[in-house]
Design a protein around this motif. Structure first.
Motif, PDB file in Angstrom:
ATOM      1  N   ASN A 119     -22.781  58.829 -17.638  1.00  0.00           N
ATOM      2  CA  ASN A 119     -23.499  60.083 -17.419  1.00  0.00           C
ATOM      3  C   ASN A 119     -22.734  60.933 -16.402  1.00  0.00           C
ATOM      4  OD1 ASN A 119     -25.753  59.774 -19.139  1.00  0.00           O
ATOM      5  ND2 ASN A 119     -26.719  58.398 -17.666  1.00  0.00           N
ATOM      6  N   LEU A 120     -22.586  62.210 -16.707  1.00  0.00           N
ATOM      7  CA  LEU A 120     -21.809  63.108 -15.853  1.00  0.00           C
ATOM      8  C   LEU A 120     -22.689  64.048 -15.036  1.00  0.00           C
ATOM      9  CD1 LEU A 120     -18.801  64.191 -18.117  1.00  0.00           C
ATOM     10  CD2 LEU A 120     -18.810  62.526 -16.270  1.00  0.00           C
ATOM     11  N   TYR A 121     -23.871  63.631 -14.703  1.00  0.00           N
ATOM     12  CA  TYR A 121     -24.799  64.560 -14.055  1.00  0.00           C
ATOM     13  C   TYR A 121     -25.718  63.827 -13.081  1.00  0.00           C
ATOM     14  CZ  TYR A 121     -28.103  62.593 -17.429  1.00  0.00           C
ATOM     15  OH  TYR A 121     -28.891  61.731 -18.161  1.00  0.00           O
ATOM     16  N   PRO A 122     -26.253  64.558 -12.103  1.00  0.00           N
ATOM     17  CA  PRO A 122     -27.273  63.985 -11.224  1.00  0.00           C
ATOM     18  C   PRO A 122     -28.641  64.073 -11.895  1.00  0.00           C
ATOM     19  CG  PRO A 122     -26.805  66.222 -10.563  1.00  0.00           C
ATOM     20  CD  PRO A 122     -25.853  65.913 -11.691  1.00  0.00           C
ATOM     21  N   GLU A 123     -29.621  63.365 -11.344  1.00  0.00           N
ATOM     22  CA  GLU A 123     -30.960  63.366 -11.922  1.00  0.00           C
ATOM     23  C   GLU A 123     -31.587  64.754 -11.918  1.00  0.00           C
ATOM     24  OE1 GLU A 123     -33.617  60.496 -10.333  1.00  0.00           O
ATOM     25  OE2 GLU A 123     -32.404  58.772 -10.955  1.00  0.00           O
ATOM     26  N   ASP A 124     -31.126  65.621 -11.003  1.00  0.00           N
ATOM     27  CA  ASP A 124     -31.672  66.978 -10.939  1.00  0.00           C
ATOM     28  C   ASP A 124     -31.532  67.713 -12.265  1.00  0.00           C
ATOM     29  OD1 ASP A 124     -32.248  66.504  -8.327  1.00  0.00           O
ATOM     30  OD2 ASP A 124     -30.688  67.787  -7.487  1.00  0.00           O
ATOM     31  N   LEU A 125     -30.547  67.350 -13.060  1.00  0.00           N
ATOM     32  CA  LEU A 125     -30.333  68.050 -14.326  1.00  0.00           C
ATOM     33  C   LEU A 125     -31.495  67.815 -15.298  1.00  0.00           C
ATOM     34  CD1 LEU A 125     -28.416  69.893 -15.865  1.00  0.00           C
ATOM     35  CD2 LEU A 125     -27.257  67.868 -16.742  1.00  0.00           C
ATOM     36  N   GLU A 126     -32.179  66.693 -15.153  1.00  0.00           N
ATOM     37  CA  GLU A 126     -33.335  66.429 -16.015  1.00  0.00           C
ATOM     38  C   GLU A 126     -34.433  67.457 -15.766  1.00  0.00           C
ATOM     39  OE1 GLU A 126     -34.536  62.400 -15.512  1.00  0.00           O
ATOM     40  OE2 GLU A 126     -32.708  61.568 -16.415  1.00  0.00           O
ATOM     41  N   LYS A 127     -34.579  67.892 -14.512  1.00  0.00           N
ATOM     42  CA  LYS A 127     -35.585  68.904 -14.201  1.00  0.00           C
ATOM     43  C   LYS A 127     -35.220  70.260 -14.813  1.00  0.00           C
ATOM     44  CE  LYS A 127     -36.560  66.665  -9.760  1.00  0.00           C
ATOM     45  NZ  LYS A 127     -36.495  66.817  -8.276  1.00  0.00           N
ATOM     46  N   GLU A 128     -33.940  70.454 -15.101  1.00  0.00           N
ATOM     47  CA  GLU A 128     -33.486  71.705 -15.718  1.00  0.00           C
ATOM     48  C   GLU A 128     -33.590  71.659 -17.241  1.00  0.00           C
ATOM     49  OE1 GLU A 128     -32.744  74.411 -14.049  1.00  0.00           O
ATOM     50  OE2 GLU A 128     -33.149  73.330 -12.177  1.00  0.00           O
ATOM     51  N   GLY A 129     -34.093  70.555 -17.781  1.00  0.00           N
ATOM     52  CA  GLY A 129     -34.233  70.449 -19.231  1.00  0.00           C
ATOM     53  C   GLY A 129     -32.949  70.122 -19.949  1.00  0.00           C
ATOM     54  N   GLY A 130     -31.962  69.585 -19.221  1.00  0.00           N
ATOM     55  CA  GLY A 130     -30.672  69.304 -19.835  1.00  0.00           C
ATOM     56  C   GLY A 130     -29.780  70.535 -19.818  1.00  0.00           C
ATOM     57  N   ILE A 131     -28.678  70.466 -20.553  1.00  0.00           N
ATOM     58  CA  ILE A 131     -27.690  71.547 -20.526  1.00  0.00           C
ATOM     59  C   ILE A 131     -27.014  71.681 -21.881  1.00  0.00           C
ATOM     60  CG2 ILE A 131     -25.783  70.073 -19.742  1.00  0.00           C
ATOM     61  CD1 ILE A 131     -24.932  72.418 -17.899  1.00  0.00           C
ATOM     62  N   GLU A 132     -26.728  72.922 -22.254  1.00  0.00           N
ATOM     63  CA  GLU A 132     -25.995  73.200 -23.493  1.00  0.00           C
ATOM     64  C   GLU A 132     -25.113  74.431 -23.303  1.00  0.00           C
ATOM     65  OE1 GLU A 132     -24.776  72.703 -26.256  1.00  0.00           O
ATOM     66  OE2 GLU A 132     -25.639  70.843 -26.982  1.00  0.00           O
ATOM     67  N   LYS A 140     -20.664  64.828  -9.297  1.00  0.00           N
ATOM     68  CA  LYS A 140     -21.951  64.805 -10.012  1.00  0.00           C
ATOM     69  C   LYS A 140     -23.029  65.559  -9.234  1.00  0.00           C
ATOM     70  CE  LYS A 140     -20.838  60.661 -12.595  1.00  0.00           C
ATOM     71  NZ  LYS A 140     -21.172  59.270 -12.959  1.00  0.00           N
ATOM     72  N   THR A 141     -22.694  66.813  -8.958  1.00  0.00           N
ATOM     73  CA  THR A 141     -23.624  67.730  -8.329  1.00  0.00           C
ATOM     74  C   THR A 141     -23.736  68.973  -9.198  1.00  0.00           C
ATOM     75  OG1 THR A 141     -21.845  68.734  -7.017  1.00  0.00           O
ATOM     76  CG2 THR A 141     -23.080  66.930  -5.995  1.00  0.00           C
ATOM     77  N   LEU A 142     -24.741  69.790  -8.925  1.00  0.00           N
ATOM     78  CA  LEU A 142     -24.883  71.001  -9.715  1.00  0.00           C
ATOM     79  C   LEU A 142     -25.394  72.151  -8.860  1.00  0.00           C
ATOM     80  CD1 LEU A 142     -28.191  71.319 -10.425  1.00  0.00           C
ATOM     81  CD2 LEU A 142     -27.637  69.491 -12.019  1.00  0.00           C
ATOM     82  N   MET A 143     -25.091  73.365  -9.332  1.00  0.00           N
ATOM     83  CA  MET A 143     -25.629  74.603  -8.779  1.00  0.00           C
ATOM     84  C   MET A 143     -26.379  75.312  -9.893  1.00  0.00           C
ATOM     85  SD  MET A 143     -22.408  76.095  -6.590  1.00  0.00           S
ATOM     86  CE  MET A 143     -21.583  75.121  -5.337  1.00  0.00           C
ATOM     87  N   VAL A 144     -27.443  76.042  -9.526  1.00  0.00           N
ATOM     88  CA  VAL A 144     -28.306  76.668 -10.531  1.00  0.00           C
ATOM     89  C   VAL A 144     -28.562  78.126 -10.163  1.00  0.00           C
ATOM     90  CG1 VAL A 144     -30.558  76.598 -11.686  1.00  0.00           C
ATOM     91  CG2 VAL A 144     -29.428  74.458 -11.023  1.00  0.00           C
ATOM     92  N   LEU A 170     -28.606  79.238 -15.544  1.00  0.00           N
ATOM     93  CA  LEU A 170     -27.178  78.971 -15.605  1.00  0.00           C
ATOM     94  C   LEU A 170     -26.867  77.848 -14.630  1.00  0.00           C
ATOM     95  CD1 LEU A 170     -25.833  82.633 -15.660  1.00  0.00           C
ATOM     96  CD2 LEU A 170     -25.859  81.034 -17.576  1.00  0.00           C
ATOM     97  N   ILE A 171     -26.007  76.934 -15.033  1.00  0.00           N
ATOM     98  CA  ILE A 171     -25.746  75.733 -14.238  1.00  0.00           C
ATOM     99  C   ILE A 171     -24.245  75.506 -14.130  1.00  0.00           C
ATOM    100  CG2 ILE A 171     -26.084  73.237 -14.086  1.00  0.00           C
ATOM    101  CD1 ILE A 171     -28.620  73.559 -15.731  1.00  0.00           C
ATOM    102  N   LYS A 172     -23.811  75.163 -12.929  1.00  0.00           N
ATOM    103  CA  LYS A 172     -22.440  74.701 -12.689  1.00  0.00           C
ATOM    104  C   LYS A 172     -22.495  73.211 -12.389  1.00  0.00           C
ATOM    105  CE  LYS A 172     -18.467  75.239  -9.564  1.00  0.00           C
ATOM    106  NZ  LYS A 172     -17.919  75.967  -8.392  1.00  0.00           N
ATOM    107  N   VAL A 173     -21.741  72.423 -13.135  1.00  0.00           N
ATOM    108  CA  VAL A 173     -21.740  70.973 -12.947  1.00  0.00           C
ATOM    109  C   VAL A 173     -20.387  70.533 -12.415  1.00  0.00           C
ATOM    110  CG1 VAL A 173     -22.001  68.720 -14.043  1.00  0.00           C
ATOM    111  CG2 VAL A 173     -23.389  70.647 -14.822  1.00  0.00           C
ATOM    112  N   ASP A 174     -20.403  69.764 -11.334  1.00  0.00           N
ATOM    113  CA  ASP A 174     -19.217  69.108 -10.791  1.00  0.00           C
ATOM    114  C   ASP A 174     -19.207  67.691 -11.354  1.00  0.00           C
ATOM    115  OD1 ASP A 174     -17.440  67.604  -9.200  1.00  0.00           O
ATOM    116  OD2 ASP A 174     -17.771  68.862  -7.447  1.00  0.00           O
ATOM    117  N   VAL A 175     -18.299  67.417 -12.303  1.00  0.00           N
ATOM    118  CA  VAL A 175     -18.309  66.119 -12.985  1.00  0.00           C
ATOM    119  C   VAL A 175     -17.690  65.021 -12.126  1.00  0.00           C
ATOM    120  CG1 VAL A 175     -18.238  67.209 -15.255  1.00  0.00           C
ATOM    121  CG2 VAL A 175     -16.094  66.507 -14.183  1.00  0.00           C
ATOM    122  N   VAL A 176     -17.024  65.382 -11.028  1.00  0.00           N
ATOM    123  CA  VAL A 176     -16.440  64.391 -10.130  1.00  0.00           C
ATOM    124  C   VAL A 176     -17.490  63.911  -9.127  1.00  0.00           C
ATOM    125  CG1 VAL A 176     -14.684  63.943  -8.379  1.00  0.00           C
ATOM    126  CG2 VAL A 176     -14.103  65.306 -10.407  1.00  0.00           C
TER     127      VAL A 176
END
Length: 563
Positions: A435-448, A486-490, A478-484
């Motif tokens: 998985n390339l994401y933190p749990e916070d992404l689940e609250k965002e409904g995923g990403i596409e 595993k953080t995100l900005m929204v 809109l989401i920015k994902v850091d895959v290294v």
């Protein structure tokens, strides 16, 4: 069996967790105005610019998607069916203008001339002409567009309503979908200049709307070919050079054909992966029943009826050498999943690493019927709860497989990824994802709608990607994902729905996230304006917005062209 049970438990737990998150909030707002017919705006209008619009940002943001959903009394059934509406935001020295035009495809013209739907689309079957007599209407069920014979290999090439994406071949721009037709357009005037049929150049029944580009302009794509003796997935290469001014995709070649695992039930796919040396094709258990497609008109069913999610099949990865056209011998499998958009792929330590937006349930296509998307209240909530969420995952595919490697050994040497590739007794490689994401992404409904700094990092090891969060049936953040890390900005604004983010680098920089994100943000609120949003890609803070008092529907994909 134990593995399957653990996967099922994990899926049920994730589903329960997402429903729990959803149940804590109010019902979803109705988005029907975002999915209804709008008027085109062919005249150039000036946008009202707010904030600091970068002076270096000079070019066109080109966007397409469905914008007309009925002709006369006939209405389209599926979101994918609407007539292509082309959007153009022109940016120059801090000013922004906007205009839009309906693509003058043959389909659009024929439907307009008859004031009804005369050409079938993905989820809508064109009904016989009511003015014909009974015998003529009966015989029309056995006709295909252009009076083609029933078993013609071009039977799926119906519509030229290319409403998915802008693509580039030999420096020219085309509007593309997944049939064998593309429409060449002048990006300045937004006028169609030529209709191009893939099957006139190579033996394919279409190509994806997500090609990949080498630095020298060589373009790669994937296309199917169907026949009585089987189905193939074809890797297509289009050279970068033009022979003359009228050249289109002349010189296109099929460099590799991959036989479908099932002769009459090839997999549906929307994109593929590419590294410096390899094409990665994913054969997934979202199946197209060719017999149902051939007989769709006779049965009175749309093409979408022939696509089914069949999770009793596993997902398989195929790797093709771009230079030789050879299919590598390794057999890579994973548990069943569906992917519509790949994020990026690269090579490292003898492995292909591919990152994808993945869903564990392949029934999304049938859910995106317009009658579902236009619901309100509890009905809309139920539709949303039935849609699988999309999350970023990494797979590692080792290229050099030791035949003497012991069974059960993880062949991945990459210390930074928990993705594994385990050899089985039958020689197959079982791939488990990271998985390339933190749990916070689940609250965002995923990403596409994932996008990267494509010009500098496509096919290379990278760190960031951008996409839309889906706490609704269309993107609402809109989401920015850091895959290294595993953080995100929204970025989010209540009542507004941003489109696919497009990354534009600051000229002269080599830093991966030194640039801006462009997104067209729309609202169903008639009292507020839609706008082009500009975000600083590094900190995800808003730099500027350019408001346009024009109604726009929610669309699919965009591209930026420098001027």
């Amino acid at each position: 069996m134990v593995h399957q049970i653990s996967v099922l438990k994990k899926y049920m737990a994730n589903t329960y967790r997402m429903k729990a998150v959803f149940s804590k909030r109010e019902s979803l707002p109705c988005i029907a105005p975002l999915l209804t017919t709008v008027e085109e705006t062919p005249q150039i209008i000036s946008a009202q610019v707010q904030g600091h619009f970068p002076k270096w940002l000079n070019g066109y943001l080109l966007r397409t998607g469905p914008g007309k959903f009925e002709f006369g009394k006939d209405k389209y059934n599926h979101w994918f069916d609407g007539m292509a509406l082309l959007h153009q935001f022109r940016m120059e020295k801090g000013t922004v203008t906007y205009r839009s035009k309906f693509l003058q495809s043959d389909t659009y013209k024929a439907n307009s001339d008859h004031n009804r739907i005369v050409i079938s689309e993905f989820g809508t079957l064109a009904l016989p002409d009511p003015c014909r007599n009974v015998f003529e209407r009966f015989m029309s069920k056995f006709e295909l567009p252009g009076k083609q014979p029933l078993m013609c290999p071009e039977f799926v090439a119906m519509t030229d309503n290319t409403n998915v994406n802008y693509v580039r071949y030999k420096g020219d721009y085309y509007i593309s979908t997944e049939t064998n037709f593309m429409n060449k357009v002048d990006i300045e005037t937004m006028e169609k200049t030529e209709k191009v049929d893939w099957s006139k150049f190579i033996a394919v029944n279409g190509a994806t709307a997500h090609p990949h580009y080498d630095p020298d302009g060589t373009t790669y794509n994937m296309g199917n070919s169907y026949g009585l003796h089987g189905s193939c997935y074809n890797v297509i290469r289009v050279p970068p050079e033009k022979v003359d001014l009228g050249d289109t995709i002349h010189g296109a070649q099929v460099i590799c054909s991959i036989a479908s695992a099932e002769r009459m039930k090839p997999s549906y796919y929307h994109s593929f992966g590419m590294t410096k040396n390899y094409i990665i094709f994913i054969e997934q258990p979202l199946k197209m029943n060719l017999w149902k497609m051939v007989t769709s008109k006779i049965r009175g069913k749309a093409f979408s009826d022939a696509i089914s999610w069949e999770p009793h099949y596993n997902t398989q990865f195929h790797i093709v050498d771009k230079h030789t056209g050879q299919l590598l011998p390794g057999m890579y499998y994973s548990k069943p999943f569906v992917t519509f958009h790949q994020i990026n792929a690269f090579e490292d330590q003898g492995c292909v690493v591919i990152d994808l937006c993945c869903q564990d349930n392949g029934r999304s296509l049938e859910i995106y019927q317009l009658q579902n998307l236009r619901k309100a209240g509890e009905g809309l909530d139920q539709v949303y709860n039935s849609v699988a969420r999309s999350f970023p995952r990494r797979f590692v595919l080792p290229l050099h497989i030791n035949l003497n490697a012991p069974e059960g050994e993880n062949l991945s040497p990459l210390p930074y990824s928990s993705a594994s590739a385990v050899k089985q007794a039958d020689g197959k490689i079982w791939c488990s994802y990271e998985n390339l994401y933190p749990e916070d992404l689940e609250k965002e409904g995923g990403i596409e709608f994932p996008q990267i700094n494509y010009g500098q990092f496509s096919g290379k090891k990278y760190r960031f990607f951008y996409g839309c969060g889906f706490r609704h049936l269309v993107g609402d953040s809109l989401i920015k994902v850091d895959v290294v890390n595993k953080t995100l900005m929204v970025w989010r604004e209540d009542g507004f729905y941003p489109s696919e983010p497009v990354f534009v680098p600051v000229p002269g920089t080599n830093e991966e996230d030194c640039g801006v994100i462009l997104s067209v943000v729309i609202t169903p609120n008639q009292n507020k304006s839609n706008f082009l949003l500009v975000l600083d890609a590094r900190n995800f803070e808003e730099l500027s917005r350019a408001e346009v008092p024009v109604q726009m529907p929610y669309g699919f994909h965009s591209t930026f062209v420098t001027i």
